[in-house]
Design an enzyme around this catalytic site. Structure first.
Site, PDB file in Angstrom:
ATOM      1  N   CYS A 123      59.438  64.850  64.503  1.00 17.13           N
ATOM      2  CA  CYS A 123      57.974  65.063  63.788  1.00 17.13           C
ATOM      3  C   CYS A 123      58.675  65.451  61.585  1.00 17.13           C
ATOM      4  O   CYS A 123      58.941  66.161  62.093  1.00 17.13           O
ATOM      5  CB  CYS A 123      57.546  66.298  64.499  1.00 17.13           C
ATOM      6  SG  CYS A 123      56.126  66.494  63.341  1.00 17.13           S
TER       7      CYS A 123
ATOM      8  N   ASP B 287      40.339  60.952  67.230  1.00 19.85           N
ATOM      9  CA  ASP B 287      40.935  60.246  69.640  1.00 19.85           C
ATOM     10  C   ASP B 287      41.984  61.468  69.275  1.00 19.85           C
ATOM     11  O   ASP B 287      42.180  62.665  68.800  1.00 19.85           O
ATOM     12  CB  ASP B 287      40.836  58.719  68.916  1.00 19.85           C
ATOM     13  CG  ASP B 287      42.375  59.391  68.956  1.00 19.85           C
ATOM     14  OD1 ASP B 287      42.980  60.225  67.944  1.00 19.85           O
ATOM     15  OD2 ASP B 287      43.806  58.255  69.318  1.00 19.85           O
TER      16      ASP B 287
ATOM     17  N   GLU C  22      39.430  48.437  70.034  1.00 19.54           N
ATOM     18  CA  GLU C  22      39.517  49.858  69.889  1.00 19.54           C
ATOM     19  C   GLU C  22      38.959  49.730  71.722  1.00 19.54           C
ATOM     20  O   GLU C  22      39.256  51.151  72.005  1.00 19.54           O
ATOM     21  CB  GLU C  22      38.372  49.953  69.447  1.00 19.54           C
ATOM     22  CG  GLU C  22      39.452  49.915  67.749  1.00 19.54           C
ATOM     23  CD  GLU C  22      40.608  51.084  67.024  1.00 19.54           C
ATOM     24  OE1 GLU C  22      40.687  51.583  68.547  1.00 19.54           O
ATOM     25  OE2 GLU C  22      40.727  51.004  66.763  1.00 19.54           O
TER      26      GLU C  22
ATOM     27  N   CYS D 203      53.979  63.327  68.906  1.00 12.78           N
ATOM     28  CA  CYS D 203      53.349  64.457  69.102  1.00 12.78           C
ATOM     29  C   CYS D 203      52.494  64.288  70.488  1.00 12.78           C
ATOM     30  O   CYS D 203      51.489  64.686  70.482  1.00 12.78           O
ATOM     31  CB  CYS D 203      52.345  64.817  68.249  1.00 12.78           C
ATOM     32  SG  CYS D 203      52.103  66.047  68.514  1.00 12.78           S
TER      33      CYS D 203
ATOM     34  N   TYR E 150      33.576  57.384  68.249  1.00 13.04           N
ATOM     35  CA  TYR E 150      35.177  57.462  68.387  1.00 13.04           C
ATOM     36  C   TYR E 150      35.551  56.145  67.542  1.00 13.04           C
ATOM     37  O   TYR E 150      36.123  55.475  66.349  1.00 13.04           O
ATOM     38  CB  TYR E 150      36.143  57.231  68.786  1.00 13.04           C
ATOM     39  CG  TYR E 150      37.219  56.874  68.605  1.00 13.04           C
ATOM     40  CD1 TYR E 150      38.268  57.464  67.436  1.00 13.04           C
ATOM     41  CD2 TYR E 150      38.039  55.171  68.911  1.00 13.04           C
ATOM     42  CE1 TYR E 150      39.274  56.142  67.577  1.00 13.04           C
ATOM     43  CE2 TYR E 150      38.925  54.949  69.357  1.00 13.04           C
ATOM     44  CZ  TYR E 150      40.035  55.620  68.476  1.00 13.04           C
ATOM     45  OH  TYR E 150      40.633  54.256  68.375  1.00 13.04           O
TER      46      TYR E 150
ATOM     47  N   CYS F 243      54.588  72.734  61.520  1.00 12.33           N
ATOM     48  CA  CYS F 243      53.742  73.209  62.873  1.00 12.33           C
ATOM     49  C   CYS F 243      53.500  74.638  62.841  1.00 12.33           C
ATOM     50  O   CYS F 243      53.709  75.161  63.008  1.00 12.33           O
ATOM     51  CB  CYS F 243      54.169  72.671  63.783  1.00 12.33           C
ATOM     52  SG  CYS F 243      53.323  72.342  65.133  1.00 12.33           S
TER      53      CYS F 243
END
Length: 314
Positions: free
Chosen positions: A206, A141, A40, A196, A123, A212
């Site tokens: 998608c 994020d 991370e 995306c 985060y 969307c």
DNA sequence: CAATCGTGGCC
DNA sequence: TGGCCAAGATT
């Protein structure tokens, strides 16, 4: 949002993830919390493909926090290589020390405790609590923010800074059950990273294209123009070149060598623009900027002064 | 809140 | 070619 609609989004995006997720080592069920924490931090502002080889090296060399904490911080900086933002390496080293000294060598398993570690912000604390310990955390994020902005809000991009409204939206979308929430966090993040995307999103792939809001609105342009990150001629460029010299050097580097412009030292080969030192000199940075860059590195603990010159922290 | 802080691949 | 951008944190 209606529970039924929310449930449909979960099913579609999680279903897409099950079929399309990348096989990343830190997603292995056997990966330790330490491995996940390291990943991370390395992934903060650095793409996956560049993190992979360095992460493997770190896991082999420092399989647990205590192993890293036992070495000088300069070793972490050197092993960081060219991932960028090298103070992340410094903070990860400090985090390893804190984990070793304060937490009995185990990565803490709550958001609040993780947040106290150097280099761990909201985060990363949420991501580790969720992915390493299976907790229901609201992970937000840049990928997740962009998916939410388009799918729900109908904007091309998320706001420039994380807003309370965005956090509320993310909270409202998070499934109630722990395991579902963990899967949702990973799935939306992956969707943002692979489909995306910021530029030229692959909408035809998608799983929630028909839901969307941004597409339904005719894909309006962003509300603002992202400001570019200056690079050429900046202190950051000089710092980067200077760090490259220190990482590559076996020991201390003469201070004058770092602070002097191109000069014939009688060893022209060493000054080739192909070497880190040559690259630094090739910038032809003003003396004042070189000194400012070095002072910054010393202040940040990325370098230190010894009798023989400048070196990574020993 | 805005500025700062690396690096390299991609369009 | 060069600007854009990437699993942010800190001040």
């Amino acid at each position: 949002m209606e529970p039924e609609h929310k449930r449909k989004l979960h099913a579609r995006i999680n279903g897409w993830f099950a079929e399309n997720a990348r096989d990343l080592p830190w997603r292995d069920p056997e990966c330790s919390p330490w491995g996940i924490l390291v990943s991370e931090v390395m992934l903060q502002q650095t793409p996956v493909v560049r993190v992979l080889p360095v992460w493997h090296e770190w896991m082999e060399r420092w399989p647990e926090p205590a192993a890293l904490a036992a070495e000088p911080s300069g070793e972490a900086v050197r092993a960081w290589g060219r991932l960028g933002y090298p103070r992340r390496a410094l903070r990860l080293h400090a985090a390893a020390a804190a984990i070793t000294e304060v937490h009995g060598g185990k990565v803490p398993d709550t958001h609040a405790a993780l947040l106290t570690l150097p280099g761990v912000g909201d985060y990363t604390a949420a991501a580790v609590a969720s992915f390493a310990f299976g907790r229901r955390e609201t992970v937000v994020d840049t990928n997740i923010r962009r998916v939410h902005a388009r799918l729900i809000t109908g904007n091309a991009l998320p706001s420039q800074s994380l807003t309370a409204a965005e956090m509320r939206l993310a909270d409202s979308l998070l499934p109630d059950a722990d395991a579902e929430a963990v899967a949702w966090n990973a799935s939306v993040m992956e969707l943002g990273a692979m489909v995306c995307t910021a530029r030229s999103p692959r909408c035809e792939e998608c799983p929630v294209l028909s839901n969307c809001a941004w597409v339904q609105a005719g894909r309006p342009e962003p509300h603002y123009i992202p400001k570019g990150q200056a690079w050429h001629g900046t202190d950051r460029q000089v710092r980067g070149a200077m760090m490259a010299v220190l990482r590559q050097a076996e020991g201390p580097v003469l201070r004058e060598l770092l602070l002097t412009g191109p000069v014939d030292l009688g060893a022209p080969a060493a000054d080739s623009s192909l070497s880190p030192l040559g690259a630094l000199h090739a910038l032809s940075a003003p003396q004042e900027q070189l000194e400012r860059a070095l002072a910054g590195l010393l202040r940040d603990g990325l370098a230190e002064l010894s009798d023989a010159g400048v070196r990574l922290p020993a």
